[in-house]
Motif scaffolding. Structure first.
Motif, PDB file in Angstrom:
ATOM      1  N   GLY A  31       1.166  -0.941   0.150  1.00 48.08           N
ATOM      2  CA  GLY A  31      -0.233  -0.479   0.209  1.00 48.08           C
ATOM      3  C   GLY A  31       0.509   1.536   0.455  1.00 48.08           C
ATOM      4  N   ALA A  32       0.134   2.087   0.664  1.00 50.30           N
ATOM      5  CA  ALA A  32       0.898   3.458   0.833  1.00 50.30           C
ATOM      6  C   ALA A  32       0.684   3.948   2.069  1.00 50.30           C
ATOM      7  N   GLY A  33       2.526   5.187   2.738  1.00 51.55           N
ATOM      8  CA  GLY A  33       1.208   5.728   3.576  1.00 51.55           C
ATOM      9  C   GLY A  33       2.904   6.054   4.489  1.00 51.55           C
ATOM     10  N   PRO A  34       2.981   6.814   6.080  1.00 51.43           N
ATOM     11  CA  PRO A  34       4.052   7.256   6.556  1.00 51.43           C
ATOM     12  C   PRO A  34       3.524   5.309   7.327  1.00 51.43           C
ATOM     13  N   LEU A  35       2.438   4.907   7.412  1.00 49.93           N
ATOM     14  CA  LEU A  35       2.387   3.709   8.629  1.00 49.93           C
ATOM     15  C   LEU A  35       3.387   2.327   7.784  1.00 49.93           C
ATOM     16  N   LEU A  36       3.037   2.128   6.889  1.00 54.02           N
ATOM     17  CA  LEU A  36       4.154   1.231   6.489  1.00 54.02           C
ATOM     18  C   LEU A  36       5.309   1.220   6.172  1.00 54.02           C
ATOM     19  N   TRP A  37       5.954   1.559   6.641  1.00 53.27           N
ATOM     20  CA  TRP A  37       7.513   2.559   6.655  1.00 53.27           C
ATOM     21  C   TRP A  37       7.845   2.272   8.523  1.00 53.27           C
ATOM     22  N   LEU A  38       6.717   2.736   8.987  1.00 50.16           N
ATOM     23  CA  LEU A  38       7.432   2.461  10.675  1.00 50.16           C
ATOM     24  C   LEU A  38       6.802   1.533  11.095  1.00 50.16           C
ATOM     25  N   LEU A  39       5.874   0.884  10.415  1.00 49.64           N
ATOM     26  CA  LEU A  39       5.686  -0.714  10.980  1.00 49.64           C
ATOM     27  C   LEU A  39       6.495  -1.444  10.231  1.00 49.64           C
ATOM     28  N   ALA A  40       6.583  -1.532   9.109  1.00 44.64           N
ATOM     29  CA  ALA A  40       8.215  -2.317   9.035  1.00 44.64           C
ATOM     30  C   ALA A  40       9.206  -2.450   9.580  1.00 44.64           C
ATOM     31  N   ALA A  41       9.585  -0.806   9.903  1.00 46.84           N
ATOM     32  CA  ALA A  41      10.818  -0.724  10.520  1.00 46.84           C
ATOM     33  C   ALA A  41      10.764  -0.696  11.657  1.00 46.84           C
ATOM     34  N   GLN A  42       9.740  -1.458  12.589  1.00 48.08           N
ATOM     35  CA  GLN A  42       8.892  -1.772  13.641  1.00 48.08           C
ATOM     36  C   GLN A  42       9.354  -3.482  14.217  1.00 48.08           C
ATOM     37  N   MET A  43       9.114  -4.064  12.843  1.00 52.13           N
ATOM     38  CA  MET A  43       8.921  -5.266  12.506  1.00 52.13           C
ATOM     39  C   MET A  43      10.202  -5.619  12.834  1.00 52.13           C
ATOM     40  N   ALA A  44      11.344  -4.778  11.867  1.00 56.09           N
ATOM     41  CA  ALA A  44      12.513  -5.564  11.981  1.00 56.09           C
ATOM     42  C   ALA A  44      13.557  -4.972  12.769  1.00 56.09           C
ATOM     43  N   ALA A  45      12.750  -3.916  14.041  1.00 54.77           N
ATOM     44  CA  ALA A  45      13.927  -3.502  15.429  1.00 54.77           C
ATOM     45  C   ALA A  45      13.632  -4.634  16.042  1.00 54.77           C
ATOM     46  N   ALA A  46      11.791  -6.109  15.869  1.00 56.67           N
ATOM     47  CA  ALA A  46      11.932  -6.228  16.620  1.00 56.67           C
ATOM     48  C   ALA A  46      12.305  -8.188  15.921  1.00 56.67           C
ATOM     49  N   GLY A  47      13.223  -8.106  14.752  1.00 54.03           N
ATOM     50  CA  GLY A  47      13.525  -9.463  14.533  1.00 54.03           C
ATOM     51  C   GLY A  47      12.924 -10.965  13.600  1.00 54.03           C
ATOM     52  N   ALA A  48      12.255  -9.423  12.822  1.00 51.88           N
ATOM     53  CA  ALA A  48      11.139 -10.047  12.253  1.00 51.88           C
ATOM     54  C   ALA A  48      10.873  -9.152  11.105  1.00 51.88           C
ATOM     55  N   PRO A  49      10.890  -9.272  10.139  1.00 48.18           N
ATOM     56  CA  PRO A  49      11.404  -7.837   9.511  1.00 48.18           C
ATOM     57  C   PRO A  49      10.770  -8.347   8.102  1.00 48.18           C
TER      58      PRO A  49
END
Ligand SMILES: Cc1cc2nc3c(=O)[nH]c(=O)nc-3n(C[C@H](O)[C@H](O)[C@H](O)COP(=O)(O)OP(=O)(O)OC[C@H]3O[C@@H](n4cnc5c(N)ncnc54)[C@H](O)[C@@H]3O)c2cc1C
Lengths: 446, 454
Positions: free
Chosen positions: B154-172
């Protein structure tokens, strides 16, 4: 002999037909509960049979202490101390709260050991408590003799003005829309479908969702009429206040023979647990077994007497209907006779130990009835069998300091909010479910 | 209850307002349907373990301080309470919680009801395993769960924020599939100078994208024609890539996101006028310069137009300041700064005009397809309410909260008319489904039972 006069609070002429919560009792506990609820947007009626702060809450010593707290009360007291610090700003008035420190003096090694055991628990809460040397005491209390070997000093302990605090809190609740009705006793609860649906006052019925009983020394009688058993006895303590003492000490002193606390008017409130008197009433015998551990704990300092109070109490009705004049209307302000002999002795030993007080006249004597529970810990509790009923009472001689935190917890319970501290320690059922009753700090050992 | 101020919504705007109003001495009650304060962005920030809080990034950690200040403010708080009815004259709110329904009669009302995710009706979006990006984020905040090997699209800032948070949690995530048309980045550049007045959000956004790329996440830009394949559950995300090739990414979990829009349920219920805002591609409630929707009713935060958490928090404080009296210049300037990047983001992430194909389900509660809505519109349904009447679209448990914007857009398209004249669902109480026992024991007779106007 009337007690000190609390600041006036305007009283409502008419009662609302319905509110969210009715608070019974205009002492520090009821007032703080009403303020908390009003701040949270609840409609509140505060009913006081006499005048706001007329009983214990204006007659007490004015100590706001963290030291000598039952561990079960510690969290409540830490929050209370935080709330006291903000109280003047919150209510827009002066309550006289100061962190003046309290020094608990000892004369011998046994006294030292007894006091030192409080240090670890105070340090757990990062409180600035230490043992002060005789030299430090001489700095704090210039000229005081009296043979102290040292003192447990907690600079986070403080004081406030009992004649100002409850009225100021009540007025702040009023400003937020709470109705304060003085001269308006609540006679009984209105129960429908097994839950509280209102109260019957001497001025008529008011519908509500919840009731907080903060009736001080009257709570047992009020609840008994509603079929709720609260073990609670009355202990009389006598106090005097002096004229102003020029250059008197700022810090509060507890000496084994006397206590002195500076007042906003420059005088001192002088008292001692030695002036405690347990008046035997029929309830004393009904509750004797429940209070035995407490009595054993403290009986060195308490004297017992059978006065005309015994007969009066025996005559007092214990059940009544909503249309009958109740004991609450017959006694608007509980004003026990001061024990002049005992308190004069206390003042004499203070003057002996401390030249600064010699020649300072006594301005007033009064006494107050302390409401005591078997473990000297308050009851701040819902009542299981009666939804909508909350009790906040039984503060056992240390409810002035606990007022703001206790009011917050009572408001949490009355509004079904998540309690800010675990209310289990204060539950009513501990007196009947087989929990061992252990008085830890007690009433008289401060 | 009779507070000076009732607030609905415990996100940044509601919390900011409660703290400010209490500091000014007003009595306050805040109603929120979640068990903890924080709203969507700070969900759980007050209680989650520190480690998880740090994973979610600095904006989330900031929520902790605000939540603590709220708890210390002395404001009344009704968590787990659904405000299911709101009336304007006189002001009244009915809210239902574990103990039944309670009526609040405040002197003033602040709506801080925030945003909802724009629906992303693409083929297969109703399959198990497909969630909104917001839904995946809730899982992380609430239970610390990050789906392995997910695909975000999709599109939007939340998409990138979520991806970064998942990466930080070890599940990119396996991939981020961005659906912005080519040239959108260039088009948005015109709004860049304004955004540079307060470049914080942009720098943050670029930082997030960099972190996602560093975590080895595949990134596809300029994707189109999203579709989720699967029989019983999601198996793969399919799309056409920028070079026109068909792509297929195997994934058990697909997170869809097309930005957020104001949650209109409360303002529509109150019959506040709304205007279609082409820049945000959303209906915004009509509000005056002092945040007022109607006498005694104010709105702060994303509910009145997407502005982000910082702006929402400041708007909440401004609302309280306006009610209590006091200097507002500083707060107004702060809000303008916090919103400086908005025009740029709105342009960059505009959802565009593409609407779902006829086969795609739009109202998932009642299983109504885009084709059915188009047919109803061509057969004479001039607005979403007629479509609802004919097809039950918007009548399910979500009461149109999810599908509303899409239904309106489909009707507008089929009739060749603008969004403004097409309008929106007519919202009636209860705003959320209630147990009958609550209605039966409500303090007052059930309002809103009059017959619906034609
Ligand atoms: C001499 C003395 C010294 C003390 N020293 C200290 C101290 O230094 N520090 C400290 O922390 N604590 C101290 N205390 C204890 C403290 O004062 C009490 O714990 C506290 O004030 C209790 O507050 P309350 O609101 O529960 O009761 P109260 O202040 O007694 O108020 C109860 C009120 O309820 C009203 N009431 C009762 N029944 C009804 C009814 N049916 N309808 C309407 N109204 C009703 C009464 O008229 C009364 O005004 C002391 C107490 C005494 C007596």
């Amino acid at each position: 002999m009337p007690g000190p006069t609390p600041d006036p609070v305007p009283s409502a002429e008419t009662l609302p037909a319905r509110v969210d919560t009715v608070v019974i009792g205009g002492g520090i506990i009821g007032c703080c509960t009403a303020l908390e609820l009003a701040e949270r947007g609840f409609s509140v009626l505060l009913c006081e049979k006499g005048h706001i702060g007329g009983e214990q809450s204006s007659r007490n010593w004015g100590w706001v202490r963290l030291t000598h707290r039952d561990p079960r009360e510690m969290e409540l007291m830490v929050e209370s101390a935080r709330l006291w610090q903000q109280l003047d700003r919150r209510v827009g008035a002066e309550t006289g709260y100061r962190r003046c420190g309290i020094a608990f003096g000892f004369r011998d090694e046994a006294g030292r050991a007894d006091l030192e055991q409080w240090l670890p628990s105070l340090r757990d809460y990062q409180l600035p408590a230490s043992v002060a040397s005789p030299a430090e005491l001489a700095d704090l209390f210039p000229g005081m003799e009296g043979g102290l070997q040292g003192a447990l000093l907690n600079r986070a302990d403080g004081r406030a003005e009992p004649q100002k605090a409850a009225p100021a809190v009540a007025r702040a609740a009023q400003a937020l829309g709470a109705t304060v009705a003085a001269g308006c006793a609540v006679r009984s609860l209105d129960i429908s479908a097994g839950r509280v649906s209102g109260v019957f006052t001497e001025k008529g019925r008011v519908a509500c969702d919840s009731v907080v009983v903060a009736g001080g020394a009257w709570s047992r009688l009020f609840l008994g009429n509603a079929g709720v058993e609260l073990p609670q006895l009355r202990l009389r303590n006598t106090v005097l206040r002096t004229a102003a003492v020029p250059d008197g000490p700022e810090t509060t002193i507890k000496h084994p023979d006397f206590t002195a606390r500076r007042r906003a008017d420059g005088g001192y409130t002088v008292a001692s647990v030695l002036a405690n008197r347990f008046e035997l009433t029929p309830d004393s015998f009904r509750l004797f077994m429940k209070f035995l551990p407490a009595l054993r704990n403290e009986w060195r300092t308490i004297s017992f007497s059978v006065g005309h109070g015994f007969v009066e109490a025996a005559r007092e009705p214990r059940r009544w209907g909503a249309d009958q004049v109740t004991p609450f209307e017959r006694c608007r302000v509980l004003d026990p006779d001061p024990d002049r002999k005992a308190i004069d002795k206390v003042y004499a030993s203070l003057q002996r130990a401390w030249p600064a007080f010699r020649g300072v006249p006594v301005e007033q004597y009064w006494a107050g009835m302390i409401d005591v529970t078997p473990d000297a810990v308050s009851v701040i509790s819902k009542v299981e069998q009666m939804p909508g009923l909350v009790i906040a009472t039984g503060f056992s001689g240390h409810g002035f300091g606990l007022g703001p935190g206790a009011g917050k917890l009572a408001a949490d319970l009355a509004s079904d909010a998540r309690p800010f501290t675990d209310p289990a320690n204060f539950r009513l059922t501990r007196f009947s479910d087989g929990t061992p009753i252990r008085p830890i700090s007690g009433v008289a050992r401060r | 209850m009779t507070p000076d101020l009732a607030i609905i919504g415990a996100g940044p705007a509601g919390l900011g307002a409660a703290i400010e109003a209490r500091a000014a001495g007003l009595s306050v009650v805040l109603v929120d349907d979640q068990p903890e304060p924080g709203g969507q962005i700070w969900r759980g920030a007050g209680t989650v373990p520190k480690a998880r809080r740090q994973l979610m990034g600095p904006d989330y950690a900031k929520g902790r301080a605000v939540i603590d200040a709220f708890h210390a403010s002395g404001a009344g708080y009704l968590p787990g309470h659904v405000a299911w009815n709101i009336e304007a004259e006189p002001l009244a709110i009915d809210c239902a919680g574990p103990g039944g329904s309670r009526r609040i009669l405040p002197r003033a009302l602040l709506l801080a009801t925030g945003a909802v995710e724009r629906p992303v009706p693409v083929p297969g979006w109703t399959l198990p395993g497909v969630q909104t990006a917001g839904g995946l984020q809730i899982l992380m905040k609430a239970s610390g769960l990050a789906a392995e090997g997910a695909v975000l699209a999709g599109a939007g800032p939340l998409l990138w924020l979520l991806a970064a948070q998942m990466a930080a949690a070890g599940a990119p995530p396996l991939a981020v599939v961005e659906t912005l048309p080519r040239g959108r980045y260039l088009g948005a550049v015109r709004a860049l100078p304004g955004a540079m007045r307060a470049p914080g959000p942009l720098a943050k956004g670029l930082g997030l994208i960099a972190r996602v790329l560093r975590a080895g996440v595949q990134v596809h830009r300029g994707a189109a024609a999203l579709r989720i394949d699967g029989t019983d559950r999601a198996e793969a995300l399919c799309f056409r890539d920028a070079s026109g090739r068909d792509r297929r990414l195997e994934a058990q979990t697909v997170g869809l996101h097309m930005g957020v829009v104001p949650n209109q349920q409360a303002t529509r219920l109150l019959r506040i006028g709304h205007d279609w805002d082409e820049a945000q591609a959303a209906f915004l409630p009509r509000r005056d310069g002092d945040l007022r929707l109607a006498p005694g009713i104010l709105m702060a935060g994303d509910g009145a137009g997407i502005g982000g958490a910082d702006a929402a928090y400041l708007e909440g404080r401004l609302a309280a300041r306006l009610l209590a009296g006091g200097e507002t210049g500083g707060l107004r300037r702060g809000i303008a700064r916090a919103r400086a990047a908005r025009p740029f983001l709105d342009r960059l992430y505009h959802p565009g005009a593409a609407l779902p194909g006829d086969e795609t389900v739009v109202c998932r509660c009642e299983n109504v397809t885009a084709g059915a809505i188009r047919r109803a519109a061509r057969d004479g349904a001039i607005g979403p309410n007629q479509a609802k009447f004919l097809l039950r679209a918007g009548m399910g448990p979500c009461q149109g909260r999810t599908c509303g914007p899409a239904v309106a857009a489909l009707v507008a398209e089929a009739r060749g008319q603008g969004m403004q004249e097409t309008g929106y669902f007519r919202i009636r109480p209860p705003l959320k489904p209630l147990p009958l026992s609550v209605i039966a024991s409500a303090e007052l007779p059930l309002p809103g039972t009059q017959a619906a106007p034609p």
